[in-house]
Design a protein around this motif. Sequence first.
Motif, mmCIF file in Angstrom:
data_model
loop_
_atom_site.group_PDB
_atom_site.id
_atom_site.type_symbol
_atom_site.label_atom_id
_atom_site.label_comp_id
_atom_site.label_asym_id
_atom_site.label_seq_id
_atom_site.Cartn_x
_atom_site.Cartn_y
_atom_site.Cartn_z
ATOM 1 N N ILE A 14 0.917 -1.309 -0.214
ATOM 2 C CA ILE A 14 0.040 -0.032 -0.051
ATOM 3 C C ILE A 14 0.832 1.255 0.035
ATOM 4 N N ILE A 15 2.016 1.318 0.810
ATOM 5 C CA ILE A 15 3.076 2.348 0.765
ATOM 6 C C ILE A 15 3.422 2.556 -0.783
ATOM 7 N N LEU A 16 3.807 1.533 -1.190
ATOM 8 C CA LEU A 16 4.437 1.776 -2.838
ATOM 9 C C LEU A 16 3.317 2.340 -3.656
ATOM 10 N N LEU A 17 1.934 1.718 -3.440
ATOM 11 C CA LEU A 17 0.837 1.998 -4.183
ATOM 12 C C LEU A 17 0.279 3.654 -4.282
ATOM 13 N N ILE A 18 0.384 4.144 -3.076
ATOM 14 C CA ILE A 18 -0.211 5.492 -2.793
ATOM 15 C C ILE A 18 0.756 6.384 -2.160
ATOM 16 N N GLY A 19 1.731 5.929 -1.709
ATOM 17 C CA GLY A 19 2.697 6.797 -0.904
ATOM 18 C C GLY A 19 3.164 7.994 -1.697
ATOM 19 N N SER A 20 3.568 7.737 -3.024
ATOM 20 C CA SER A 20 3.911 8.905 -3.879
ATOM 21 C C SER A 20 3.054 9.723 -4.269
ATOM 22 N N ALA A 21 1.641 9.510 -3.745
ATOM 23 C CA ALA A 21 0.635 10.429 -4.410
ATOM 24 C C ALA A 21 0.403 11.533 -3.114
ATOM 25 N N LEU A 22 0.947 11.256 -2.062
ATOM 26 C CA LEU A 22 0.380 12.103 -1.113
ATOM 27 C C LEU A 22 1.131 13.633 -1.053
ATOM 28 N N PRO A 23 2.171 13.785 -1.666
ATOM 29 C CA PRO A 23 2.646 15.267 -1.892
ATOM 30 C C PRO A 23 1.611 15.915 -2.591
ATOM 31 N N LYS A 24 1.070 15.412 -3.616
ATOM 32 C CA LYS A 24 0.018 16.280 -4.543
ATOM 33 C C LYS A 24 -0.961 16.359 -3.587
ATOM 34 N N PHE A 25 -1.481 15.443 -2.746
ATOM 35 C CA PHE A 25 -2.763 15.681 -2.045
ATOM 36 C C PHE A 25 -2.536 16.767 -0.952
#
Length: 498
Positions: A332-343
Motif C-alpha cells: 500500500i505504501i508503494l501504491l499510494i505513498g508517492s501521491a501524498l505530496p500532491k494531496f
Amino acid sequence: MSATLSNDKSLIKSQVFNVTTITFLGQFASYSIMSIFILFLTMPLAKDGLGMTEKEAYEFMGVTQAIGYMMPILAGFIIDKYLGLRRGITLGIVLLAVAYGLVYLGSSYVHVFGTTAFIAAYALIPAINALVGSPSSALVSKIYKQDEVGSKSGMTYYYMSINIGSLVGIGLAPLLMDSQYGVMSVLGIVVIGKALAALNFVAKHNIYENVIDDKDKSKMTLNRLIPVVCYLVAGYAVAFFAYLNPHVSTYIIGIGCVAGISTFCVRTLLLSGDDRTKQLVATFLIVVAIIFFVLYNQMATTMVMFTKNNTDLSLLGINLSAAQFQMINPFIILLIGSALPKFYSKYQNFTIPYQFSVGVILAGVSMIALWFGATQSYDTGIVNANYVGLSYLLVTIAELFVSAVGLSMIGLYCHPKMIAFAMGAWYLASSMSNLISGQLGKLVAVPQGSTDKIGSLHAYADYFFSMGEIAILAGVGLCFVMYVLQNALRRRNISIAC
C-alpha cells in the motif's frame, strides 16, 4: 562544461543506485526475519524455534524494538564526531553481516546452549545496525546537497527501495519457514542479504569521495577509535542484559524514556514567544504519537498471532500464511505513498496536526475492524481473514499520515538549536511505544498447548476494541484541540506547516 555536468549526473546516479541497492538488500534481510520473528520466538526447539511462550515473546519483542529505537541517537553522535558518514556506514554494514552470521550460528545451537546462544548473538544487532539505517538516508541527502528537487527524487528512490525490500522479504520468509528447510533457511537468506549489501557498498566505496568530509578522509587515530569501540561494547552490553532480563529492562528503559521525553517538555517550556508555541505543538504530537505507534506495533505482534490462532488465513480467496498478511503494508505504501505530496499541496489546510489526528483515528478504526470481525465468529472461534486484511490496510494509511511526516514535523516545528534533542524525543516515543506494546500483548497471550479458539477469540475481541476505542477518542480529542489552537495561532500570525 557540459561533459562535467554529464559526469556529475552519472556519478550521482551511481551513488544513489548504490545506496538504494544496499538499502533494498538490507531491508529485504531485516524484514525477512522481522516478519516471522514472533512465530520464530514461539516455535518449539524441535522445529528450530526458541520455544518461548507468547507472553515471553511479546515482552522480548517489545524490549528488542525499544533498544533498536534508542541506539540511533548515540550512533549519530559517534558518526558525526569520530567516524564520518561513509566510514560509519562501511563499518556498520560489514559488522552487521558478521553479526547476522553469528545469529545464524547461535540459532543453530539453541538445542545445546538454550536461548542464550541466540540472545548473545542477537544483542550485537542494535548498536551495529544504528550505524547503517539513518546514516544511509543522510548519505542520500549529502549526495543532493545543492539540489532540492533532486534530493526529493533521491529520497523517493531510497524509500521505495525500503518498501520493495520489505515486500519481497515478507513474501518470501514465511514460505521458506513453512518449507522443508524451516526457519534456518530464513536466517540463511538474512545472512546472504546482509553480506551482499556489505560487499556492494565496500566495492563501490570510492564513488563517494566528492561527498565525504575531512573526518571521513583522514586516517583513524587511537583517540577516535576508542570511543567507537566503547560505544559498540556498551551497546552490546546493554542489549545483552536487556534481552536476558526483558521484564526488568522494560521498566528501566521505560523510566529512561519518560525521563528523556519529560526533559524535552521542560526545555520546551523554557523557550519563549513563537518558538515555544510551535515547539509545544511538536511536543504534544510526540506524546500522541506514542498511542499511534502502540497500535502500529500490533502489525508484527498480536495481529500475526491473531491471524495464526483465530482466522481462516484466506485473504480475498487467496490462502496466505499468518506472517504474509504484513505484505499489505509495504504494498500500500508503494501504491499510494508517492501521491501524498500532491494531496497535501492541494489541501493545504490539512496541516500536520490534523494528519496526526486522522492517522490515530484510522489506526483506532483498524482495531475496531478486527473487533467487529471477531464478534461475527464467536460461535466458531475462526474469523474471516478479510477483516485482518482491512485492518492492515487502514493502519498502513494511518502510518502515512503519522510516521511518514513525523521527522519532517520535528524540523518544521522545533527550535533549530533543539532539532537533535527533538529527534531523540521522537525516537524515545517510538521506543516507549514498543515497551507498552510488549506488555499489552501479554493480555492476549494464548497459553502453550491451548486449543480453546473461542476463549482466545473473546480475549482478542476485548483487546482490539479497547485499543480502538482509546485511539479514536484520542484522535478526535487531538483534532479538537488542534482546531482551537491553530485558530489562536493564526490570530497571532503564527503559521502551522502542512
